[in-house]
Scaffold this motif. Structure first.
Motif, PDB file in Angstrom:
ATOM      1  N   THR A 102      10.160  -3.507   8.313  1.00  0.00           N
ATOM      2  CA  THR A 102       9.785  -4.414   7.724  1.00  0.00           C
ATOM      3  C   THR A 102       9.359  -3.709   6.301  1.00  0.00           C
ATOM      4  N   ALA A 103       9.802  -4.524   5.121  1.00  0.00           N
ATOM      5  CA  ALA A 103       9.323  -4.065   3.918  1.00  0.00           C
ATOM      6  C   ALA A 103      10.049  -5.796   2.990  1.00  0.00           C
ATOM      7  N   VAL A 104       9.692  -5.388   1.492  1.00  0.00           N
ATOM      8  CA  VAL A 104      10.066  -6.580   0.376  1.00  0.00           C
ATOM      9  C   VAL A 104      11.101  -5.643  -0.348  1.00  0.00           C
ATOM     10  N   TYR A 105      12.493  -5.459  -0.735  1.00  0.00           N
ATOM     11  CA  TYR A 105      14.025  -4.880  -0.563  1.00  0.00           C
ATOM     12  C   TYR A 105      14.660  -5.268  -1.804  1.00  0.00           C
ATOM     13  N   GLY A 156       1.253  -1.305   0.005  1.00  0.00           N
ATOM     14  CA  GLY A 156      -0.171   0.282  -0.279  1.00  0.00           C
ATOM     15  C   GLY A 156       0.471   1.305   0.049  1.00  0.00           C
ATOM     16  N   LYS A 157       1.963   1.018  -0.154  1.00  0.00           N
ATOM     17  CA  LYS A 157       2.868   2.024   0.562  1.00  0.00           C
ATOM     18  C   LYS A 157       3.906   2.446  -1.280  1.00  0.00           C
ATOM     19  N   GLU A 158       4.301   3.556  -1.518  1.00  0.00           N
ATOM     20  CA  GLU A 158       5.345   3.728  -2.562  1.00  0.00           C
ATOM     21  C   GLU A 158       7.041   3.418  -2.229  1.00  0.00           C
ATOM     22  N   ARG A 159       7.711   2.219  -3.267  1.00  0.00           N
ATOM     23  CA  ARG A 159       8.870   1.936  -2.818  1.00  0.00           C
ATOM     24  C   ARG A 159      10.026   3.249  -2.418  1.00  0.00           C
TER      25      ARG A 159
END
Length: 124
Positions: free
Chosen positions: A91-94, A42-45
């Motif tokens: 926490t995120a996809v890197y 739901g957020k921008e990269r």
């Protein structure tokens, strides 16, 4: 063409460390800068860190400065992101990314090549 493959993501407790790797193959000589970005649902990269491939000069987002270290090993065609003192908000996809043009950039649309991403989950 250039191919990027990330590895090293996983689950870690808050305060812990992880090291991400990005293996680069193909026309590596065409790359001037490399970087790490991250994205949560739901957020921008968002930009995390970047490094100049030749000089090793690096720069960081304020949110990770002092905790994360970006580096590269040109002989191994690999870039790293050492992440220390991890927080739940990390926490995120890197994603690792590479750009051909010279000049520092935090804008994702200036990067030409992207990896598939690796999940980092920090539990509190």
């Amino acid at each position: 063409q250039v191919q990027l493959v990330e590895s090293g993501g996983g689950l870690v407790q808050a305060g812990g460390s992880l090291r991400l790797s990005c293996a680069v193959s193909g026309r590596t000589s065409s790359i001037a800068h490399m970087g790490w970005f991250r994205q949560t649902p739901g957020k921008e990269r968002e930009f995390v860190a970047a490094i100049t491939r030749s000089s090793g000069n690096s720069y960081y987002a304020d949110s990770v400065k002092g905790r994360f270290t970006i580096s590269r090993d040109n002989a191994k065609n690999t870039m790293y992101l050492q992440m220390n003192s991890l927080k739940s908000e990390d926490t995120a996809v890197y994603y690792c990314a590479a750009k051909r043009a010279w000049g520092t950039s935090v804008a994702e649309n200036e990067y030409n090549y992207w990896g598939q991403g690796t999940q980092v989950t920090v539990s509190s």
